[in-house]
Design a protein around this motif. Structure first.
Motif, PDB file in Angstrom:
ATOM      1  N   ILE A 655      26.096   3.914 -37.970  1.00  0.00           N
ATOM      2  CA  ILE A 655      27.439   3.160 -38.681  1.00  0.00           C
ATOM      3  C   ILE A 655      27.403   1.998 -38.086  1.00  0.00           C
ATOM      4  CG2 ILE A 655      28.430   5.393 -39.736  1.00  0.00           C
ATOM      5  CD1 ILE A 655      30.350   5.132 -37.466  1.00  0.00           C
ATOM      6  N   GLY A 656      27.067   1.719 -36.836  1.00  0.00           N
ATOM      7  CA  GLY A 656      27.309   0.307 -36.149  1.00  0.00           C
ATOM      8  C   GLY A 656      28.117   0.506 -35.024  1.00  0.00           C
ATOM      9  N   ASN A 657      28.274  -0.400 -34.248  1.00  0.00           N
ATOM     10  CA  ASN A 657      29.134  -0.322 -33.001  1.00  0.00           C
ATOM     11  C   ASN A 657      28.722   0.715 -31.943  1.00  0.00           C
ATOM     12  OD1 ASN A 657      30.552  -2.518 -33.716  1.00  0.00           O
ATOM     13  ND2 ASN A 657      32.048  -1.495 -34.914  1.00  0.00           N
ATOM     14  N   GLY A 658      27.492   1.128 -31.949  1.00  0.00           N
ATOM     15  CA  GLY A 658      27.098   2.104 -31.013  1.00  0.00           C
ATOM     16  C   GLY A 658      27.396   3.519 -31.740  1.00  0.00           C
ATOM     17  N   ARG A 659      27.762   3.774 -32.662  1.00  0.00           N
ATOM     18  CA  ARG A 659      28.167   5.317 -33.270  1.00  0.00           C
ATOM     19  C   ARG A 659      27.314   5.565 -34.464  1.00  0.00           C
ATOM     20  NH1 ARG A 659      32.439   6.443 -30.314  1.00  0.00           N
ATOM     21  NH2 ARG A 659      32.806   8.405 -31.577  1.00  0.00           N
ATOM     22  N   MET A 660      27.454   6.965 -34.728  1.00  0.00           N
ATOM     23  CA  MET A 660      26.653   7.533 -35.647  1.00  0.00           C
ATOM     24  C   MET A 660      27.230   8.636 -36.344  1.00  0.00           C
ATOM     25  SD  MET A 660      23.587   9.766 -33.710  1.00  0.00           S
ATOM     26  CE  MET A 660      24.122  11.283 -32.831  1.00  0.00           C
ATOM     27  N   VAL A 661      27.114   8.914 -37.798  1.00  0.00           N
ATOM     28  CA  VAL A 661      27.631  10.079 -38.423  1.00  0.00           C
ATOM     29  C   VAL A 661      26.777  11.061 -38.594  1.00  0.00           C
ATOM     30  CG1 VAL A 661      29.038  10.827 -40.632  1.00  0.00           C
ATOM     31  CG2 VAL A 661      29.588   8.635 -39.449  1.00  0.00           C
ATOM     32  N   HIS A 662      27.001  12.516 -38.443  1.00  0.00           N
ATOM     33  CA  HIS A 662      25.795  13.303 -38.737  1.00  0.00           C
ATOM     34  C   HIS A 662      26.564  14.543 -39.050  1.00  0.00           C
ATOM     35  CE1 HIS A 662      25.545  14.925 -34.392  1.00  0.00           C
ATOM     36  NE2 HIS A 662      26.372  13.938 -34.521  1.00  0.00           N
ATOM     37  N   ALA A 663      26.001  15.597 -39.731  1.00  0.00           N
ATOM     38  CA  ALA A 663      26.556  16.879 -39.788  1.00  0.00           C
ATOM     39  C   ALA A 663      25.901  17.806 -38.714  1.00  0.00           C
ATOM     40  CB  ALA A 663      25.894  17.548 -41.172  1.00  0.00           C
ATOM     41  N   ALA A 664      26.621  18.173 -37.729  1.00  0.00           N
ATOM     42  CA  ALA A 664      26.183  18.720 -36.530  1.00  0.00           C
ATOM     43  C   ALA A 664      25.685  20.025 -36.432  1.00  0.00           C
ATOM     44  CB  ALA A 664      27.173  18.311 -35.362  1.00  0.00           C
ATOM     45  N   ASN A 665      26.660  20.737 -36.644  1.00  0.00           N
ATOM     46  CA  ASN A 665      26.478  22.220 -36.734  1.00  0.00           C
ATOM     47  C   ASN A 665      27.659  23.005 -37.512  1.00  0.00           C
ATOM     48  OD1 ASN A 665      28.482  22.546 -34.775  1.00  0.00           O
ATOM     49  ND2 ASN A 665      27.047  21.889 -33.405  1.00  0.00           N
ATOM     50  N   THR A 666      27.610  24.394 -37.661  1.00  0.00           N
ATOM     51  CA  THR A 666      28.786  25.032 -38.044  1.00  0.00           C
ATOM     52  C   THR A 666      29.903  25.104 -37.546  1.00  0.00           C
ATOM     53  OG1 THR A 666      27.916  27.224 -37.355  1.00  0.00           O
ATOM     54  CG2 THR A 666      27.245  26.759 -39.499  1.00  0.00           C
ATOM     55  N   ALA A 667      29.893  24.737 -36.205  1.00  0.00           N
ATOM     56  CA  ALA A 667      31.211  24.545 -35.459  1.00  0.00           C
ATOM     57  C   ALA A 667      31.860  23.441 -35.514  1.00  0.00           C
ATOM     58  CB  ALA A 667      31.016  24.944 -33.946  1.00  0.00           C
ATOM     59  N   ARG A 668      31.170  22.274 -35.711  1.00  0.00           N
ATOM     60  CA  ARG A 668      31.560  20.980 -35.650  1.00  0.00           C
ATOM     61  C   ARG A 668      31.629  20.278 -36.897  1.00  0.00           C
ATOM     62  NH1 ARG A 668      29.107  16.905 -31.820  1.00  0.00           N
ATOM     63  NH2 ARG A 668      31.003  16.084 -31.736  1.00  0.00           N
ATOM     64  N   GLY A 669      30.866  20.519 -37.888  1.00  0.00           N
ATOM     65  CA  GLY A 669      30.886  20.109 -39.111  1.00  0.00           C
ATOM     66  C   GLY A 669      30.428  18.517 -38.839  1.00  0.00           C
ATOM     67  N   VAL A 670      30.717  17.756 -40.132  1.00  0.00           N
ATOM     68  CA  VAL A 670      30.466  16.551 -39.905  1.00  0.00           C
ATOM     69  C   VAL A 670      31.309  15.588 -39.243  1.00  0.00           C
ATOM     70  CG1 VAL A 670      30.006  14.295 -41.388  1.00  0.00           C
ATOM     71  CG2 VAL A 670      29.873  16.660 -42.584  1.00  0.00           C
ATOM     72  N   VAL A 671      30.490  14.869 -37.899  1.00  0.00           N
ATOM     73  CA  VAL A 671      31.231  14.378 -36.998  1.00  0.00           C
ATOM     74  C   VAL A 671      30.729  12.712 -36.747  1.00  0.00           C
ATOM     75  CG1 VAL A 671      31.856  16.400 -35.686  1.00  0.00           C
ATOM     76  CG2 VAL A 671      29.843  14.926 -35.430  1.00  0.00           C
ATOM     77  N   ASN A 672      31.652  12.111 -36.219  1.00  0.00           N
ATOM     78  CA  ASN A 672      31.639  10.522 -35.814  1.00  0.00           C
ATOM     79  C   ASN A 672      31.252  10.639 -34.332  1.00  0.00           C
ATOM     80  OD1 ASN A 672      31.625   7.897 -35.218  1.00  0.00           O
ATOM     81  ND2 ASN A 672      33.165   7.519 -36.334  1.00  0.00           N
ATOM     82  N   ASP A 673      29.974  10.509 -33.905  1.00  0.00           N
ATOM     83  CA  ASP A 673      29.707  10.689 -32.628  1.00  0.00           C
ATOM     84  C   ASP A 673      29.039   9.309 -31.802  1.00  0.00           C
ATOM     85  OD1 ASP A 673      30.294  13.179 -31.948  1.00  0.00           O
ATOM     86  OD2 ASP A 673      28.478  14.221 -32.288  1.00  0.00           O
ATOM     87  N   PRO A 674      29.291   9.256 -30.452  1.00  0.00           N
ATOM     88  CA  PRO A 674      28.413   8.075 -30.095  1.00  0.00           C
ATOM     89  C   PRO A 674      26.578   7.989 -30.229  1.00  0.00           C
ATOM     90  CG  PRO A 674      29.953   8.779 -28.488  1.00  0.00           C
ATOM     91  CD  PRO A 674      29.976   9.933 -29.634  1.00  0.00           C
ATOM     92  N   PHE A 675      26.120   6.908 -30.617  1.00  0.00           N
ATOM     93  CA  PHE A 675      24.726   7.022 -30.848  1.00  0.00           C
ATOM     94  C   PHE A 675      23.775   7.453 -29.244  1.00  0.00           C
ATOM     95  CE2 PHE A 675      21.011   4.270 -30.239  1.00  0.00           C
ATOM     96  CZ  PHE A 675      19.954   5.096 -30.538  1.00  0.00           C
ATOM     97  N   ILE A 676      23.122   8.395 -29.763  1.00  0.00           N
ATOM     98  CA  ILE A 676      22.292   9.146 -28.497  1.00  0.00           C
ATOM     99  C   ILE A 676      20.814   8.619 -28.597  1.00  0.00           C
ATOM    100  CG2 ILE A 676      21.866  11.163 -27.117  1.00  0.00           C
ATOM    101  CD1 ILE A 676      24.453  12.697 -28.345  1.00  0.00           C
ATOM    102  N   PRO A 677      20.290   7.602 -27.810  1.00  0.00           N
ATOM    103  CA  PRO A 677      19.067   7.271 -27.967  1.00  0.00           C
ATOM    104  C   PRO A 677      18.011   8.136 -27.393  1.00  0.00           C
ATOM    105  CG  PRO A 677      19.971   6.254 -26.059  1.00  0.00           C
ATOM    106  CD  PRO A 677      21.045   7.113 -26.557  1.00  0.00           C
TER     107      PRO A 677
END
Length: 690
Positions: A655-677
């Motif tokens: 999503i820009g600015n070094g961040r990404m949106v993804h559906a992580a897991n059942t515990a966290r759901g859809v989250v906005n996380d820092p981009f991990i290369p």
């Protein structure tokens, strides 16, 4: 031979009775009288020349008058010892008639504020020492070595060994500090007088304006040079005083030289900077005139709705996108919690059964109201609150029941149902407790089967009369021919249900298409037209909002496109639940369905799983590199050898600015996380194929 001794007369020796000594209007005081007691009256003025207050009354006695009388008596006695009697005197050395010499005690002298000769001499010597040391020493280059040797041989104790030496050193420090402001004031006065004289000459047309400026500049230069020289002299004097008094153990001749060089260097640098500034001033003026329109345009863009798509101008505050996505995350979590694990979510604006994002609508409504003519994208506490108010107005939800058509499993045929509640009549000793599965019973959700002869296993999902149930409890009702016992919140409703026969379906599977009614949340995702209808905007703001939401406006934004649309849509999903079973229901996602459904809203069809999406990117030449990442690009991760394409097991949306949106897991759901290369197997841009 006869010797005759002639007796001569003894020569007469005439001695003047009084030596004639020429005195210049003053009396000579014999050296013998130095040891005699005399008096000195303290000055009645203070340090600044102000008269001191009168002495206190001493009980009618005047010690000063007494001391003067005593002095006259001593002078009279001195004259007599020198051979000058009262009769042969000229009258100046004798006491006047009526005066009587009175002895004066030391206490009386102290009260009178007088000093003895010895005290006066010591005070005079101390003043002379202070005066000699306080004068600016003349530094002779050839004598520096001698001065250093003198210090090494014990010269530093000279002042401190003499009485009053410490006071002299302190006085020097005070005098130096006190002299600075007075010196500055004096120089300013001199400059003001010189300026006044030059202006008079200018008024008399004796000098021109150019000559006036030149003379004033010369005067300023002279003052600056004088101050610089004075600073150097003071540093030299400070070094000498430190060494003589022992108060500067860390000071040295080398350090003094370094300080003087540093001061002189700074003086030169100031001149150089002024000279270069004068030379480059025209160039700076040209650059300013050229850059001013650009700066002005940038400021105008930041203070317009376009500012929402520009780089965050403040490193101390989050971007407006981050703040807005945080509000969506909190909102979606509340919606999901209200609907429950098996609840459904419906929306005011849907397209083909899918949620229509109002992210851009919320953003532009805020920018039109608070980002026009103001740096509304700087997310300080005030602007955060304003953005939250707009968000709450355009995003709300309420409880509802949602009827949806789903693919269900096989039909179980017609079954007989009964009803119960948690009261003692229905449950006996288990009243008010949890179900047999350990969870608390819930109306329109909990279903019970016979404990000894269950019709279906525990945990089975059953659909009856458009309601989806889960088998969570057991009972004893098979003897009555009942397959399912339905839970209700109150005994009256359970009693009125009685026994009813309905068709039951397995919820899992796709053999039957049936309508299911679930308790859920109804979301009012207002668009910009809905907000205009509220009547909170002025006519000008309404026109600007429609312009900002038009296709023409969006096409003029270089960074705007399908990728940015997808990134903004993904931000609105933050906070939704993770579920592979319900991945196509609104409010539920896994990693690949999030990507697939977001891109589907903008006309791009992608495969259903992360690995097949990665293969699609490679097959269609849509790969990009990490340094090329833009909003909307896909990041494919590989954590293990799973046998899939490139071992891809997860996908996220950048999503820009070094961040990404993804559906992580059942515990966290859809989250906005820092981009991990790390563990990245592929980067892709699906919009390249559009």
């Amino acid at each position: 031979m006869d010797i005759k001794i002639v007796k001569e007369k003894t020569p007469e020796v005439k001695i003047k009775k009084e030596a004639e000594v020429s005195i210049h209007k003053k009396k000579l005081i014999s050296a013998r009288t130095e040891d005699r007691t005399s008096f000195h009256v303290k000055d009645s003025s203070d340090f600044f020349g102000n008269k001191k207050p009168a002495e206190k009354d001493l009980g009618g006695k005047n010690p000063l008058a007494e001391s003067q009388a005593g002095k006259k008596a001593r002078e009279a006695g001195l004259s007599q010892r020198n051979g000058r009697g009262g009769a042969e005197s000229d009258g100046k050395g004798s006491l006047p008639a009526g005066d009587v010499a009175v002895p004066v005690s030391s206490e009386t002298m102290q009260n009178a504020g007088v000093l003895t000769n010895q005290e006066a001499k010591e005070k005079f010597k101390r003043r002379q020492k202070i005066k000699a040391v306080s004068e600016t020493p003349k530094i002779h280059p050839g004598k520096n070595e001698i001065a250093v040797k003198g210090v090494k041989q014990g010269g530093k104790a000279i002042l401190t060994q003499l009485e009053g030496g410490e006071e002299a050193n302190e006085a020097l420090s005070v005098m130096t500090a006190a002299n600075r402001p007075f010196s500055s004031i004096g120089e300013k006065r001199k400059y003001a007088k010189a300026e006044e004289k030059l202006k008079i000459k200018q008024a008399d047309q004796k000098i021109s304006n150019k000559q006036l400026r030149k003379e004033l500049q010369k005067k300023k230069k002279g003052i600056a040079e004088k101050q610089n020289k004075q600073a150097v002299r003071q540093r030299k004097m400070q070094y000498i005083i430190n060494k003589l008094t022992g108060s500067g153990e860390q000071d040295s001749l080398l350090q003094t030289a370094k300080d003087i060089v540093r001061m002189k260097t700074s003086f030169v640098m100031v001149k150089v900077v002024k000279f270069i500034g004068a030379l480059l001033a025209p160039l700076f003026g040209i650059l300013f005139m050229a850059a001013f329109p650009v700066v002005l345009i940038v400021m105008l863009l930041y203070c317009s709705p376009l500012g929402a798509f520009m780089e965050n101008p403040s490193d101390e505050t989050p971007s407006i996108q981050e703040v807005l996505s945080g509000y969506y995350m909190e909102f979606n979590q509340s919606v999901s919690a209200n609907a429950g694990e098996n609840g459904a979510i419906s929306y005011l604006h849907e397209k083909d059964g899918n949620y229509v994002s109002n992210y851009m609508d919320t953003l532009m409504v805020y920018m039109v109201q608070y980002g026009t003519g103001d740096l509304g994208i700087v997310m300080d506490e005030d602007h955060k609150q304003l953005l939250k108010e707009i968000f709450d107005e355009m995003n709300s939800f309420e409880d509802t029941t949602v009827t949806t058509t789903i693919q269900a499993g096989q039909s179980l045929g017609n079954v007989v149902t009964s009803a119960y509640c948690s009261c003692p009549i229905c449950c006996g000793v288990w009243s008010g407790g949890p179900t047999a599965s350990g969870v608390m019973p819930t109306a329109n959700h909990t279903l019970a089967v016979d404990a000894n002869n269950p019709f279906v296993p525990m945990g089975t999902k059953i659909i009856m009369n458009g309601t989806e149930y889960v088998v969570e409890d057991t009972g004893n009702f098979d003897q009555y021919g009942v397959q399912f016992d339905i839970y209700f919140d109150d005994h009256a409703t359970a009693t009125s249900w009685g026994h009813q026969t309905v068709e039951a379906f397995l919820a899992d599977g796709d053999e039957n298409t049936i309508s299911v009614t679930r308790r859920g949340s109804y979301v009012k995702n207002m668009d910009y037209e809905d907000y205009i209808a509220l009547g909170k905007l002025t006519t000008e703001q309404e026109e600007l909002l429609r312009e900002a939401m038009s296709e023409e406006f969006r096409s003029e934004i270089p960074s705007f496109g399908v990728g940015s649309d997808v990134a903004n849509l993904a931000l609105t999903k933050v906070g939704c639940q993770y579920s592979q079973d319900r991945r196509y229901e609104e409010g539920f996602y896994d990693c690949s369905s999030l990507v697939q459904r977001c891109y589907a809203e903008f006309g791009i069809t992608l495969p259903a799983t992360a690995s097949t999406q990665g293969k699609y990117i490679v097959d269609h030449g849509m790969e990009v590199t990490e340094d090329m990442l833009e909003p909307g690009d896909l990041i494919f991760y590989s954590y293990e050898n799973n046998g899939e394409f490139l071992n891809i097991s997860h996908v996220a949306i950048y999503i820009g600015n070094g961040r990404m949106v993804h559906a992580a897991n059942t515990a966290r759901g859809v989250v906005n996380d820092p981009f991990i290369p790390t563990n990245v197997g592929l980067y892709g841009r699906p919009s390249l194929g559009k």
